[in-house]
Design an enzyme around this catalytic site. Structure first.
Site, PDB file in Angstrom:
ATOM      1  N   ASN A   7      52.082  51.073  58.088  1.00 39.50           N
ATOM      2  CA  ASN A   7      53.258  51.949  58.071  1.00 39.50           C
ATOM      3  C   ASN A   7      53.875  51.924  59.474  1.00 39.50           C
ATOM      4  OD1 ASN A   7      55.095  54.003  57.919  1.00 39.50           O
ATOM      5  ND2 ASN A   7      53.637  55.580  57.257  1.00 39.50           N
ATOM      6  N   ARG A  91      54.785  50.059  54.037  1.00 35.95           N
ATOM      7  CA  ARG A  91      55.662  51.145  53.613  1.00 35.95           C
ATOM      8  C   ARG A  91      57.057  50.834  54.137  1.00 35.95           C
ATOM      9  NH1 ARG A  91      55.218  57.565  55.064  1.00 35.95           N
ATOM     10  NH2 ARG A  91      57.003  58.157  53.804  1.00 35.95           N
ATOM     11  N   HIS A 180      60.232  59.879  50.061  1.00 31.86           N
ATOM     12  CA  HIS A 180      58.867  60.365  49.765  1.00 31.86           C
ATOM     13  C   HIS A 180      58.428  59.969  48.347  1.00 31.86           C
ATOM     14  CE1 HIS A 180      59.722  63.898  52.735  1.00 31.86           C
ATOM     15  NE2 HIS A 180      59.027  62.957  53.360  1.00 31.86           N
ATOM     16  N   ARG A 241      65.289  69.077  60.760  1.00 30.91           N
ATOM     17  CA  ARG A 241      66.492  68.685  60.013  1.00 30.91           C
ATOM     18  C   ARG A 241      67.081  69.878  59.260  1.00 30.91           C
ATOM     19  NH1 ARG A 241      63.765  63.861  56.965  1.00 30.91           N
ATOM     20  NH2 ARG A 241      62.803  62.954  58.803  1.00 30.91           N
ATOM     21  N   GLU A 382      49.602  58.448  50.279  1.00 27.35           N
ATOM     22  CA  GLU A 382      50.587  57.385  50.092  1.00 27.35           C
ATOM     23  C   GLU A 382      49.949  56.012  50.295  1.00 27.35           C
ATOM     24  OE1 GLU A 382      52.759  59.778  52.846  1.00 27.35           O
ATOM     25  OE2 GLU A 382      54.626  59.394  51.790  1.00 27.35           O
TER      26      GLU A 382
END
Ligand code: AMP
Length: 404
Positions: A7, A91, A180, A241, A382
């Protein structure tokens, strides 16, 4: 069979080596501060001592090279030779409309990923660099790209389109993509296992609450809506965010403060959310502030919880029902007070939780037997999803070649 999962972030890289015979992790590590003169590398092979080093790490290929060296190191490594790694899964942030599922990487796939660079300027360059570096360092080892957007490619058009002139979708593919996806997919499959049900028969709301946060409405195992949009900026309030905001407010600020759009987007991504309200982007600090009754921490916490609950309500309406709600990722897994506040405020829908059980760590059901909707905490994974997809693609490809 051993599969390496990588990743690549803009200045960091995480990796995990799996033995797919039993889905176990053999070794894992991370490299931080790529691009700086003091890169930090941590590596651990299961059952061996954890090692940490500081080394110049000019770019991603140097970082991957170092990971591969550590994985094969006689003292701290997990394998004797790189040829034991039968595939590498990466990823990748954005699959655009090209990639509706994971894919083996060839020149065409790489070219298409290059085209998607501008849809994910913070992540795509690093994701692509990671793939290119592995191609150079381990030529001949199959590589797969697993996209954060792919799981959401099943969203219907009425959910993924913005209500702006349709030509903008036709010309530039402006639409909701969602992110996601690998995590939401894992949660949906795991919840179905916990409920001893077929994912096809379930309506699930997956709440991925990490530094970035998104909700997904999953009907019959397929994503039908999600809170992140064209970029990961839309939707929930996050660590730094903003989530949803009226674009007109931004034009107003641009004029008042005489700043360009790039500054505004940077402000929305890096100086907003929990951080923008309470000056603290980490939920641990927010929770501490709430305990100390600091007003801005309490406000940020309430805003964060409210936005999640509002989206849960919307997704119950979107699916005309829900069987289970699941919390995951850093905040979802580790903040019992937030879960309790959300669930207690959903009592109209028949949600009821056991507050004592809610304090647990790990994977568990927190709804009471009477609750109309099941509620779970499921630590996301993940990496294992990426490893499984990589293995599947390699096996399918091998079968195809044998048939020829
Ligand atoms: P993730 O992006 O899934 O790694 O989540 C990272 C975020 O999870 C951090 O920024 C924290 O806000 C939050 N987090 C991690 N550990 C805890 C904890 N023990 N309690 C509360 N929040 C946590």
């Amino acid at each position: 069979m051993k599969i390496l999962v990588i990743n690549c972030g803009s200045s960091s890289l995480k990796y995990k080596l799996f033995d797919m015979n039993n889905d176990s992790v053999l070794a894992e590590g991370k490299v931080e501060r790529i691009g700086e003169k003091d890169g930090i590398i941590t590596h651990q092979t299961v059952g061996k001592e954890k090692v940490s080093q500081i080394k110049p790490m000019p770019e991603h290929s140097a970082a991957i090279s170092e990971c591969l060296r550590l994985l094969t190191d006689a003292q701290v490594g997990a394998i004797q030779d790189l040829s034991e790694i039968k595939g590498i899964g990466h990823r990748v942030l954005h699959g655009g409309e090209y990639f509706k599922q994971s894919t083996l990487v060839d020149d065409t796939a790489l070219h298409q990923m290059e085209e998607l660079r501008e849809l994910g300027p913070l992540h795509m360059p690093a994701n692509i660099l990671g793939i290119r570096s592995c191609r150079t360092l381990m030529p001949g080892t199959p590589q797969a790209a697993v996209f954060d957007t792919a799981f959401h490619s099943t969203m219907p058009k009425h959910a993924f389109l913005y209500a702006i002139p349709y030509e903008l979708y036709q010309r530039y593919r402006i639409r909701r993509y969602g992110f996601h996806g690998t995590s939401h997919n894992y949660i949906a499959l795991r919840v179905a296992q916990l409920m001893k049900a077929d994912p096809k028969d379930l309506k699930i709301i997956s709440c991925h609450l990490g530094n970035g946060a998104s909700l997904a409405a999953i009907d019959g195992g397929k994503s039908v809506d999600t809170s992140m949009g064209f970029t990961p900026l839309e939707g929930l309030m996050m660590g730094t965010r903003s989530g949803d905001i009226d674009p007109s407010a931004l034009e107003y600020v641009m004029e008042k403060e005489q700043v360009p759009m790039a500054n505004i987007i940077n402000m929305l991504n890096k100086h907003s959310g929990l951080y923008g309200i309470a000056d603290a982007g980490d939920m641990r600090d927010i929770v501490k502030g709430v305990e100390e009754q600091k007003p801005m921490h309490m406000l940020a916490y309430d805003m964060y919880e409210y936005r999640i609950r509002k989206y849960i309500g919307a997704y119950i309406a979107a699916m005309n029902g829900v069987d289970a709600i699941a919390f995951t990722a850093g905040i979802g897994e580790n903040t019992p007070s937030l879960r309790a506040k959300i669930c207690d405020n959903l009592s109209y829908f028949g949600v009821a939780i056991n507050h004592e059980i809610n304090q647990q760590r790990g994977e568990f059901e927190l709804s009471t037997p009477e609750s109309k909707i099941k509620v779970y905490v499921v630590p996301t994974d993940e990496e294992i999803m990426i490893a499984r997809d990589t293995l599947k693609l390699i096996s399918e490809n091998n079968n195809k070649q044998e048939k020829r």
